[in-house]
Design a protein around this motif. Sequence first.
Motif, mmCIF file in Angstrom:
data_model
loop_
_atom_site.group_PDB
_atom_site.id
_atom_site.type_symbol
_atom_site.label_atom_id
_atom_site.label_comp_id
_atom_site.label_asym_id
_atom_site.label_seq_id
_atom_site.Cartn_x
_atom_site.Cartn_y
_atom_site.Cartn_z
ATOM 1 N N ARG A 77 1.717 31.071 -28.892
ATOM 2 C CA ARG A 77 1.506 30.098 -30.185
ATOM 3 C C ARG A 77 0.678 30.648 -31.218
ATOM 4 O O ARG A 77 0.112 30.500 -31.588
ATOM 5 C CB ARG A 77 0.407 29.094 -29.312
ATOM 6 N N ARG A 78 1.101 31.668 -31.084
ATOM 7 C CA ARG A 78 1.188 32.816 -32.031
ATOM 8 C C ARG A 78 -0.572 33.779 -31.476
ATOM 9 O O ARG A 78 -1.174 33.816 -33.238
ATOM 10 C CB ARG A 78 1.506 32.553 -33.294
ATOM 11 N N THR A 79 -0.925 32.529 -30.821
ATOM 12 C CA THR A 79 -2.302 34.003 -30.683
ATOM 13 C C THR A 79 -2.604 34.809 -30.143
ATOM 14 O O THR A 79 -1.648 35.280 -29.719
ATOM 15 C CB THR A 79 -3.350 32.430 -30.468
ATOM 16 N N HIS A 95 9.753 35.894 -28.103
ATOM 17 C CA HIS A 95 8.969 35.349 -28.503
ATOM 18 C C HIS A 95 8.867 35.210 -30.477
ATOM 19 O O HIS A 95 8.306 34.927 -31.476
ATOM 20 C CB HIS A 95 6.796 35.281 -28.685
ATOM 21 N N MET A 98 9.851 32.693 -33.073
ATOM 22 C CA MET A 98 8.560 31.383 -33.070
ATOM 23 C C MET A 98 7.304 32.455 -33.477
ATOM 24 O O MET A 98 6.345 31.382 -35.204
ATOM 25 C CB MET A 98 7.892 31.217 -31.715
ATOM 26 N N ARG A 102 5.455 30.471 -37.867
ATOM 27 C CA ARG A 102 5.108 30.326 -37.360
ATOM 28 C C ARG A 102 3.932 30.688 -38.957
ATOM 29 O O ARG A 102 3.191 30.065 -39.745
ATOM 30 C CB ARG A 102 3.760 30.238 -36.601
ATOM 31 N N ARG A 225 6.638 23.952 -23.691
ATOM 32 C CA ARG A 225 6.374 24.087 -25.084
ATOM 33 C C ARG A 225 5.029 24.821 -25.272
ATOM 34 O O ARG A 225 4.288 25.213 -26.250
ATOM 35 C CB ARG A 225 7.145 22.731 -25.520
ATOM 36 N N ALA A 226 3.939 23.343 -24.903
ATOM 37 C CA ALA A 226 2.659 23.799 -25.645
ATOM 38 C C ALA A 226 2.503 25.017 -25.268
ATOM 39 O O ALA A 226 1.204 25.371 -26.594
ATOM 40 C CB ALA A 226 1.393 22.355 -25.612
ATOM 41 N N SER A 228 3.598 27.850 -24.496
ATOM 42 C CA SER A 228 4.121 29.529 -25.135
ATOM 43 C C SER A 228 4.409 29.040 -26.475
ATOM 44 O O SER A 228 4.864 30.354 -27.630
ATOM 45 C CB SER A 228 5.607 29.141 -24.645
ATOM 46 N N GLY A 229 5.064 28.039 -27.481
ATOM 47 C CA GLY A 229 4.766 27.568 -28.551
ATOM 48 C C GLY A 229 6.044 27.546 -28.690
ATOM 49 O O GLY A 229 7.218 27.554 -29.795
ATOM 50 N N GLN A 286 0.298 20.209 -23.557
ATOM 51 C CA GLN A 286 0.422 19.355 -24.304
ATOM 52 C C GLN A 286 -0.350 17.983 -23.731
ATOM 53 O O GLN A 286 -1.017 17.554 -24.475
ATOM 54 C CB GLN A 286 1.270 18.607 -24.237
#
Length: 365
Positions: A77-79, A95, A98, A102, A225-226, A228-229, A286
Amino acid sequence: MTVLSARALNRAALARQLLLDRSALTAPEAVRHLCGLQAQEPQEPFTGLWSRLRDFAPADLSGLLTGRQAVRVHLMRRTMHLVAADDALGWRARHDAMLRQRVLATYRRELDGVDLAELAAAGRAVMADGEPRTMGEVARAVVGRWPGAGPRPLGELLVAALLPTVQLPPRGLWRTTGGARYLLLASWLGREPDPPAPDGTDPVGEELVLRYLAAYGPAATADLRAWSGLAGLPGAVAALRPRLASFRDEAGRLLLDLPDAPRPDPDTPAPVRFLPAFDNAVLGYQDRSRIIDDEHRLLSVAGERVVLVDGRVAATWTAGEGTVTVSPLGRLARADRDAVESEGTALASFLSDGAGDRVRFAPSP
């Protein structure tokens, strides 16, 4: 097809997240099992492991970072996530797209017209000397070639997306403050991240699916999906379907799981647990209704630390000066309040090295 109730999914999630019973796993084993810990708040992973492990000591986690067995990287999730070093090397390339998308979505106007390959080459040249740098220092070194973009977008695109970087200690060590300084992942760990599979297969995607289900299942592809992003990993899921068990939730969603993974009886007692900010036990789905009511869903993205009572978010908490302050989201039964006070007292002692062990309850709404 078996339908799993919300309570059954709750107990399964707690078991996979090591929150139903404190685990005998070591800190490196737990970090690997959990597919990493979300860690943009540098001290939060310590509470996350304390709530999950029987014999956790803060030095166990700090030692993983200084010993280069675990790293802090932009990933899911780019976190910022604290993940095992091998996972960072194995997962980073999967990754890449993605992460770029983002950052570009955030700074679309500023980065319009910037050649990404040229920017990546310039950034890599700056960081090739192996000297740790802040995001601002990296950006200022290249901004002269793209003055219209500005340093913040360029720096974030480089260290969070275009270049595989690691955020260095002392940031993330127990009770240690330090600014965010970056180094190329290869410079810190001694080898380049694994390249993408060349033959059109997706072995890393398949590993991510299996590892996610081990730590979060049963789950839908939307949950994957939620977490991993990534875009649902459809090819990996399709390749694995013959090996996976299938269920439905009460809304009719298809859920996938490892056949032999634990799915406890829904009536299994769930102890009180204190979770840190942005814990993936909440954010890793999600559909978060298995652990948090929809009316409180925004707490999970606002950085609130939460308390689980009977497996569900029932309060928020803060800590300071040896005191843990609990703010219930509704009325707590006497037995639940006592259990929260007992666990909160232990947490206050952990956070203060025994210098304080007081729990205070804010008024219920």
